[in-house]
Design a protein around this motif. Structure first.
Motif, PDB file in Angstrom:
ATOM      1  N   SER A   1      10.070  -1.824   0.139  1.00 26.01           N
ATOM      2  CA  SER A   1      10.048  -1.933   1.599  1.00 26.01           C
ATOM      3  C   SER A   1       8.910  -2.852   2.026  1.00 26.01           C
ATOM      4  N   ARG A   2       9.175  -3.707   3.023  1.00 22.20           N
ATOM      5  CA  ARG A   2       8.207  -4.735   3.394  1.00 22.20           C
ATOM      6  C   ARG A   2       8.471  -5.276   4.787  1.00 22.20           C
ATOM      7  N   TRP A   3       7.488  -5.930   5.352  1.00 24.42           N
ATOM      8  CA  TRP A   3       7.688  -6.786   6.511  1.00 24.42           C
ATOM      9  C   TRP A   3       6.796  -8.003   6.333  1.00 24.42           C
ATOM     10  N   GLY A   4       7.186  -9.108   6.954  1.00 22.83           N
ATOM     11  CA  GLY A   4       6.403 -10.304   6.734  1.00 22.83           C
ATOM     12  C   GLY A   4       6.635 -11.381   7.768  1.00 22.83           C
TER      13      GLY A   4
ATOM     14  N   PHE B   1      12.732  16.818  -7.223  1.00 17.17           N
ATOM     15  CA  PHE B   1      13.542  16.273  -6.131  1.00 17.17           C
ATOM     16  C   PHE B   1      12.579  15.704  -5.091  1.00 17.17           C
ATOM     17  N   ALA B   2      12.809  14.485  -4.659  1.00 18.01           N
ATOM     18  CA  ALA B   2      11.859  13.868  -3.733  1.00 18.01           C
ATOM     19  C   ALA B   2      12.536  12.749  -2.949  1.00 18.01           C
ATOM     20  N   MET B   3      11.901  12.376  -1.844  1.00 22.24           N
ATOM     21  CA  MET B   3      12.281  11.163  -1.127  1.00 22.24           C
ATOM     22  C   MET B   3      11.401  10.033  -1.635  1.00 22.24           C
ATOM     23  N   ALA B   4      11.998   8.867  -1.860  1.00 22.51           N
ATOM     24  CA  ALA B   4      11.262   7.738  -2.419  1.00 22.51           C
ATOM     25  C   ALA B   4      11.549   6.477  -1.621  1.00 22.51           C
ATOM     26  N   SER B   5      10.635   5.537  -1.718  1.00 25.31           N
ATOM     27  CA  SER B   5      10.774   4.238  -1.056  1.00 25.31           C
ATOM     28  C   SER B   5      11.015   3.165  -2.101  1.00 25.31           C
ATOM     29  N   GLY B   6      11.920   2.250  -1.805  1.00 22.63           N
ATOM     30  CA  GLY B   6      12.108   1.108  -2.686  1.00 22.63           C
ATOM     31  C   GLY B   6      12.983   1.358  -3.884  1.00 22.63           C
ATOM     32  N   GLY B   7      14.212   1.788  -3.676  1.00 26.22           N
ATOM     33  CA  GLY B   7      15.122   2.000  -4.786  1.00 26.22           C
ATOM     34  C   GLY B   7      15.569   0.708  -5.433  1.00 26.22           C
ATOM     35  N   LEU B   8      16.037  -0.236  -4.622  1.00 31.12           N
ATOM     36  CA  LEU B   8      16.465  -1.536  -5.117  1.00 31.12           C
ATOM     37  C   LEU B   8      15.480  -2.639  -4.746  1.00 31.12           C
ATOM     38  N   SER B   9      14.776  -2.461  -3.636  1.00 30.18           N
ATOM     39  CA  SER B   9      13.815  -3.461  -3.162  1.00 30.18           C
ATOM     40  C   SER B   9      12.632  -2.746  -2.532  1.00 30.18           C
TER      41      SER B   9
ATOM     42  N   TYR C   1      10.466 -11.141   9.335  1.00 28.01           N
ATOM     43  CA  TYR C   1      11.520 -10.597   8.492  1.00 28.01           C
ATOM     44  C   TYR C   1      11.047  -9.297   7.863  1.00 28.01           C
ATOM     45  N   GLY C   2      11.969  -8.580   7.253  1.00 31.61           N
ATOM     46  CA  GLY C   2      11.571  -7.355   6.579  1.00 31.61           C
ATOM     47  C   GLY C   2      12.739  -6.644   5.934  1.00 31.61           C
ATOM     48  N   LEU C   3      12.414  -5.521   5.319  1.00 25.38           N
ATOM     49  CA  LEU C   3      13.401  -4.726   4.597  1.00 25.38           C
ATOM     50  C   LEU C   3      12.881  -3.297   4.499  1.00 25.38           C
TER      51      LEU C   3
END
Length: 370
Positions: free
Chosen positions: A68-71, A58-66, A27-29
């Motif tokens: 990022s992951r895989w598992g 101004f930038a690009m970012a990871s993880g606004g609401l959650s 799974y992942g997101l």
């Protein structure tokens, strides 16, 4: 779509009987956004002259609401109402592909355990503490990683190493307790002859029945405050929270008492933290969220600072069960966003520029689950 992988496929050496009894889920997101932040310090906290002059970023970012992951997660039916289970979960930055949690392969979670019907689940390894689990259903932004003061609310040990944890559900009541033999994420971890060093423990009772939910939780972390002597402090937290669902709306709020002391029993931080929020289902695909956070700082290492507060708003539109687009915003007063600079000073925080008293963040992002 989640992919079910038999152990034969995953390991290449399992018997047909094992495949029939066991399963593994990949799974992942992935969550990425474009962000604007005002009044950001032009000089990082690690450099002379901090805080520096104000700049907009101004930038690009990871993880606004959650994040990022895989598992991988898996279970095996052992019969007689018992099963074994495991979770291995890796965090990464979707904007640059780097591993998170200090470069750990499975830095988010890595544990194995046993579950017995009617008794509960016992797990061993790197995992979330009781205070994280207990308050998760009472977070307005569902622990939105970009604009929620998680570190201040839960403590820096909310994800810990070397944890044994118990969770049991009995009707509407859930009991949750853990012990960490030594959290190596921020300290030395387990050290021979220093049993207390970096240990942590806590417990929670939660109730959910119909439209009402409530919880009470205690957490203590004993971090290393001197690498030379191994002296430890004591960071204590107690929290209560409640929620109520009425039609398309869910109301929630909570209070967290906190007391952090040094190895000599001096007060490092004494505060009362409050939050309230609402989730509103405006349409079948559109959810609106509003959250307010306030920290009453009684004592910060012998000084009194202005109490920070923050207002957060999220509009989340779901294209499907797996893909959504969102707008997330926050405004903080007397601090950078998430209160990073007022109390706990995260190294990767939103640092307020010199002479400024507020900060605004706005991000538009896309999230996809698999």
């Amino acid at each position: 779509m989640k992919k079910k992988l038999g152990l034969l496929t995953l390991l290449g050496a399992a018997s047909g009987q094992a495949v029939a009894q066991s399963n593994v889920t990949l799974y992942g997101l992935v969550d990425t956004n474009i962000e604007y932040v005002s009044n950001f310090s032009a000089i990082p906290p690690t450099q002379q002259g901090f805080p520096g002059p104000s700049r907009n970023r101004f930038a690009m970012a990871s993880g606004g609401l959650s994040g990022s992951r895989w598992g991988l997660r898996g279970t095996e039916d052992l019969g007689d109402g018992m099963k074994s289970l495991f979770v291995l979960e890796s965090g990464f930055s979707s904007d640059d592909g780097r591993m998170q949690q200090g470069g750990r392969l499975f830095g988010r979670q890595a544990y194995v355990g046993l579950q017995r019907n009617g008794i509960g689940t016992v797990t061993f390894g790197r995992q979330y503490t009781s205070i994280f689990n207990a308050l998760s259903d009472f977070s307005p932004t569902k622990y939105g990683s970009q604009y929620e003061p998680l570190g201040l609310q839960l403590g820096l040990n909310y994800r810990s190493d070397n944890v044994v944890k118990y969770v049991g559900s009995f009707g509407g009541l859930t009991a949750n307790a853990y012990w960490s033999f030594g959290n190596g994420a921020a300290g030395a971890g387990e050290v021979a002859g220093q049993f207390r060093r970096d240990t942590g423990y806590g417990g929670a009772l939660s109730y959910a029945e119909g439209s009402f939910g409530a919880t009470a939780v205690y957490d203590q972390y004993n971090p290393t405050l001197s690498a030379t002597t191994g002296a430890t402090g004591s960071f204590r937290k107690f929290a209560v929270a409640a929620s109520y669902e009425a039609g398309p709306a869910k109301l929630m709020g909570g209070y967290r008492w906190g007391l952090n002391k040094s190895a000599t029993d001096a007060i490092l931080l004494r505060d009362d933290y409050y939050w309230v929020g609402i989730n509103y289902k405006a349409a079948s695909a559109l959810t609106l969220t509003l959250g307010y956070y306030y920290d009453d700082v009684k004592n910060l290492a012998g000084t009194k600072v202005k109490n920070p507060w923050q207002l957060s708003f999220i509009a989340d539109y779901a294209f499907s069960k797996r893909t959504d687009i969102y707008l997330t915003t926050a405004y903080a007063r007397h601090s950078g966003l998430n209160f990073d600079t007022s109390a706990i000073n995260f190294a990767n925080g939103y640092y307020l520029a010199a002479g400024k008293n507020s900060m605004t963040g706005v991000a538009i992002g896309l999230r996809h689950r698999f």
